[in-house]
Design a protein around this motif. Structure first.
Motif, PDB file in Angstrom:
ATOM      1  N   MET A   1     -19.108  59.308  31.043  1.00 28.94           N
ATOM      2  CA  MET A   1     -20.189  58.606  31.902  1.00 28.94           C
ATOM      3  C   MET A   1     -19.013  57.301  31.366  1.00 28.94           C
ATOM      4  O   MET A   1     -19.031  55.728  32.392  1.00 28.94           O
ATOM      5  CB  MET A   1     -21.213  58.378  31.139  1.00 28.94           C
ATOM      6  N   LYS A   2     -18.463  57.272  30.092  1.00 31.12           N
ATOM      7  CA  LYS A   2     -18.293  55.769  29.681  1.00 31.12           C
ATOM      8  C   LYS A   2     -16.904  56.069  30.746  1.00 31.12           C
ATOM      9  O   LYS A   2     -16.544  54.487  31.105  1.00 31.12           O
ATOM     10  CB  LYS A   2     -17.651  55.583  28.125  1.00 31.12           C
ATOM     11  N   LYS A   3     -16.227  56.868  30.834  1.00 27.28           N
ATOM     12  CA  LYS A   3     -14.640  56.366  31.848  1.00 27.28           C
ATOM     13  C   LYS A   3     -15.138  56.384  33.491  1.00 27.28           C
ATOM     14  O   LYS A   3     -14.300  54.931  33.918  1.00 27.28           O
ATOM     15  CB  LYS A   3     -13.823  57.977  31.623  1.00 27.28           C
ATOM     16  N   VAL A   4     -16.519  56.755  33.761  1.00 27.65           N
ATOM     17  CA  VAL A   4     -16.188  56.205  34.645  1.00 27.65           C
ATOM     18  C   VAL A   4     -16.776  54.480  35.166  1.00 27.65           C
ATOM     19  O   VAL A   4     -16.221  54.359  35.971  1.00 27.65           O
ATOM     20  CB  VAL A   4     -17.402  57.132  35.871  1.00 27.65           C
ATOM     21  N   LEU A   5     -17.581  53.922  34.005  1.00 28.30           N
ATOM     22  CA  LEU A   5     -17.681  52.881  34.106  1.00 28.30           C
ATOM     23  C   LEU A   5     -17.137  51.613  33.463  1.00 28.30           C
ATOM     24  O   LEU A   5     -16.680  51.029  34.223  1.00 28.30           O
ATOM     25  CB  LEU A   5     -18.992  52.317  33.519  1.00 28.30           C
ATOM     26  N   TRP A  51     -20.004  49.554  28.000  1.00 24.80           N
ATOM     27  CA  TRP A  51     -18.566  50.427  27.726  1.00 24.80           C
ATOM     28  C   TRP A  51     -17.884  49.131  26.602  1.00 24.80           C
ATOM     29  O   TRP A  51     -17.249  49.392  25.902  1.00 24.80           O
ATOM     30  CB  TRP A  51     -17.143  50.925  28.851  1.00 24.80           C
ATOM     31  N   MET A  52     -17.741  47.961  26.596  1.00 27.69           N
ATOM     32  CA  MET A  52     -17.067  46.734  25.559  1.00 27.69           C
ATOM     33  C   MET A  52     -17.884  46.909  24.714  1.00 27.69           C
ATOM     34  O   MET A  52     -18.823  47.130  24.479  1.00 27.69           O
ATOM     35  CB  MET A  52     -16.408  46.044  26.738  1.00 27.69           C
ATOM     36  N   GLY A  53     -17.458  46.744  24.122  1.00 28.73           N
ATOM     37  CA  GLY A  53     -18.184  46.125  21.983  1.00 28.73           C
ATOM     38  C   GLY A  53     -17.174  46.898  21.472  1.00 28.73           C
ATOM     39  O   GLY A  53     -16.010  47.220  20.947  1.00 28.73           O
ATOM     40  N   ARG A  54     -17.838  46.808  20.291  1.00 30.59           N
ATOM     41  CA  ARG A  54     -17.023  47.222  18.922  1.00 30.59           C
ATOM     42  C   ARG A  54     -17.472  48.415  18.518  1.00 30.59           C
ATOM     43  O   ARG A  54     -18.078  49.215  18.983  1.00 30.59           O
ATOM     44  CB  ARG A  54     -18.364  46.202  17.709  1.00 30.59           C
ATOM     45  N   GLU A  55     -16.744  48.750  18.000  1.00 31.54           N
ATOM     46  CA  GLU A  55     -16.168  50.099  17.612  1.00 31.54           C
ATOM     47  C   GLU A  55     -17.352  50.611  16.493  1.00 31.54           C
ATOM     48  O   GLU A  55     -17.506  49.721  15.415  1.00 31.54           O
ATOM     49  CB  GLU A  55     -14.459  50.918  17.297  1.00 31.54           C
ATOM     50  N   LYS A  56     -17.966  51.582  16.046  1.00 24.71           N
ATOM     51  CA  LYS A  56     -19.090  52.167  15.994  1.00 24.71           C
ATOM     52  C   LYS A  56     -17.928  52.859  13.834  1.00 24.71           C
ATOM     53  O   LYS A  56     -16.557  53.565  14.171  1.00 24.71           O
ATOM     54  CB  LYS A  56     -19.155  53.886  15.908  1.00 24.71           C
TER      55      LYS A  56
END
Length: 59
Positions: A1-5, A51-56
């Motif tokens: 889903m993240k890749k589609v967004l 999908w953008m943001g800080r890495e966990k």
């Protein structure tokens, strides 16, 4: 889903560049340019949020 967004948001960014180029080439009128750019901006903000943001951090 993240890749589609991610793909949808990149396509929206591309439209933000293409729309003024088409207007400059007189292929579309000003109203269509505004509509395309506004729509692409809304789509980008609506999809990039997920999908953008800080890495966990691990650990």
């Amino acid at each position: 889903m993240k890749k589609v967004l991610e793909i949808i948001s990149y396509l929206a960014l591309a439209l933000i560049v293409v729309a003024p180029s088409l207007f400059y080439a007189q292929k579309i009128d000003l109203a269509m340019n505004k509509l395309l750019m506004t729509s692409a901006t809304v789509v980008w903000f609506a999809t990039a949020i997920f999908w953008m943001g800080r890495e966990k951090k691990e650990g």
